[in-house]
Design a protein around this motif. Structure first.
Motif, PDB file in Angstrom:
ATOM      1  N   THR A  26       0.850  -1.181   0.000  1.00  0.00           N
ATOM      2  CA  THR A  26       0.000   0.000   0.000  1.00  0.00           C
ATOM      3  C   THR A  26       0.886   1.232   0.000  1.00  0.00           C
ATOM      4  OG1 THR A  26      -1.639  -1.214   1.252  1.00  0.00           O
ATOM      5  CG2 THR A  26      -1.826   1.182   1.256  1.00  0.00           C
ATOM      6  N   SER A  28       2.395   4.902   0.667  1.00  0.00           N
ATOM      7  CA  SER A  28       2.312   5.807   1.803  1.00  0.00           C
ATOM      8  C   SER A  28       1.538   7.039   1.374  1.00  0.00           C
ATOM      9  CB  SER A  28       3.724   6.210   2.240  1.00  0.00           C
ATOM     10  OG  SER A  28       4.315   7.022   1.243  1.00  0.00           O
ATOM     11  N   PRO A  29       1.043   7.870   2.333  1.00  0.00           N
ATOM     12  CA  PRO A  29       0.277   9.055   1.942  1.00  0.00           C
ATOM     13  C   PRO A  29       1.037   9.970   0.981  1.00  0.00           C
ATOM     14  CG  PRO A  29      -0.005   8.633   4.272  1.00  0.00           C
ATOM     15  CD  PRO A  29       1.043   7.661   3.767  1.00  0.00           C
ATOM     16  N   ASP A  44      -5.844  11.593   1.958  1.00  0.00           N
ATOM     17  CA  ASP A  44      -5.497  11.035   3.259  1.00  0.00           C
ATOM     18  C   ASP A  44      -5.891   9.562   3.253  1.00  0.00           C
ATOM     19  OD1 ASP A  44      -5.054  10.403   5.897  1.00  0.00           O
ATOM     20  OD2 ASP A  44      -6.603  11.746   6.692  1.00  0.00           O
ATOM     21  N   LEU A  45      -4.909   8.689   3.307  1.00  0.00           N
ATOM     22  CA  LEU A  45      -5.192   7.256   3.235  1.00  0.00           C
ATOM     23  C   LEU A  45      -5.591   6.649   4.571  1.00  0.00           C
ATOM     24  CD1 LEU A  45      -2.452   5.943   0.785  1.00  0.00           C
ATOM     25  CD2 LEU A  45      -4.856   6.343   0.358  1.00  0.00           C
ATOM     26  N   ALA A  46      -5.464   7.386   5.667  1.00  0.00           N
ATOM     27  CA  ALA A  46      -5.769   6.811   6.983  1.00  0.00           C
ATOM     28  C   ALA A  46      -7.199   6.268   7.064  1.00  0.00           C
ATOM     29  CB  ALA A  46      -5.492   7.828   8.076  1.00  0.00           C
ATOM     30  N   PRO A  47      -8.221   7.009   6.640  1.00  0.00           N
ATOM     31  CA  PRO A  47      -9.581   6.438   6.712  1.00  0.00           C
ATOM     32  C   PRO A  47      -9.760   5.229   5.798  1.00  0.00           C
ATOM     33  CG  PRO A  47      -9.679   8.821   6.328  1.00  0.00           C
ATOM     34  CD  PRO A  47      -8.245   8.405   6.212  1.00  0.00           C
ATOM     35  N   ARG A  49      -7.378   3.076   4.982  1.00  0.00           N
ATOM     36  CA  ARG A  49      -6.696   1.945   5.637  1.00  0.00           C
ATOM     37  C   ARG A  49      -7.541   1.410   6.786  1.00  0.00           C
ATOM     38  NH1 ARG A  49      -1.037   4.841   5.133  1.00  0.00           N
ATOM     39  NH2 ARG A  49      -0.335   3.900   3.187  1.00  0.00           N
ATOM     40  N   ALA A  50      -8.218   2.315   7.516  1.00  0.00           N
ATOM     41  CA  ALA A  50      -9.104   1.880   8.601  1.00  0.00           C
ATOM     42  C   ALA A  50     -10.258   1.061   8.034  1.00  0.00           C
ATOM     43  CB  ALA A  50      -9.623   3.091   9.378  1.00  0.00           C
TER      44      ALA A  50
END
Length: 195
Positions: A26, A28-29, A44-47, A49-50
């Protein structure tokens, strides 16, 4: 936001690669950043990835693959291997029978939605069956065609799309159906899954 949610859900459910295929790293941002003529566009990939973590955990059922694209690039591509033999073992319902639960060989057919020989990976290969996901893909494509001015509104008569066919024997009630009726599954077309 609703459109993005629909796209993410569709892509989470649809898979074109087999269960044994390699998983890509995956990005990185900073890898998901793309410069455009109008300036920088970031994601923003954080959501995401969640969301992938919840798919991996089975929170939304047995999703097999999630692909998310942004600005023309794949920013997340993850497979979620599932043991469908174990998942189906001993189960029987109106949609079929699983491993060690089918009463006879007549129960082993392509409409047995519980048996891993047929669903979700066709005959153990890399072809993933879709069932009702096709309806969501079709609705998305209709929305795109409508946004591009290729088709009229949702009140357009359904049969107007079938002018090249002989419609003389069509049930008169279907002549009243609209594109909206079809997309919301209320066109009046009778369907028997078990037939």
């Amino acid at each position: 936001m609703k459109r993005a949610g629909l796209a993410i859900t569709l892509l989470a459910l649809v898979s074109c690669a087999g269960p044994g295929a390699a998983v890509q790293d995956t990005p990185s941002p900073r890898d998901a950043t793309r410069d455009t003529a109008a300036g920088a566009s970031t994601l923003d990939l954080a959501p995401l990835r969640a969301f992938a973590a919840r798919l991996r955990a089975g929170d939304f059922g047995n999703a097999d693959h999630l692909v998310i694209m942004h600005a023309g690039r794949v920013v997340l591509d993850e497979r979620f291997p599932r043991d469908y033999e174990a998942i189906s073992r001993g189960k029987v319902s109106a949609i079929g029978c699983g491993i060690d639960a089918c009463p006879d060989s007549a129960s082993l057919h392509h409409y047995n939605y519980l048996h891993p020989r047929f669903h979700p990976w066709w005959q153990g290969g890399d072809l993933h069956t879709l069932q009702s996901v096709t309806k969501s893909v079709t609705a998305t494509l209709i929305g795109i065609a409508q946004a591009q001015g290729e088709i009229g509104g949702f009140d357009t008569p359904l049969l107007s799309f079938f002018g090249a066919y002989d419609l003389s024997n069509v049930d008169p009630r279907l002549r009243q159906a609209t594109l909206a009726d079809l997309l919301t599954m209320r066109s009046g077309i009778e369907w028997h899954e078990s037939d």
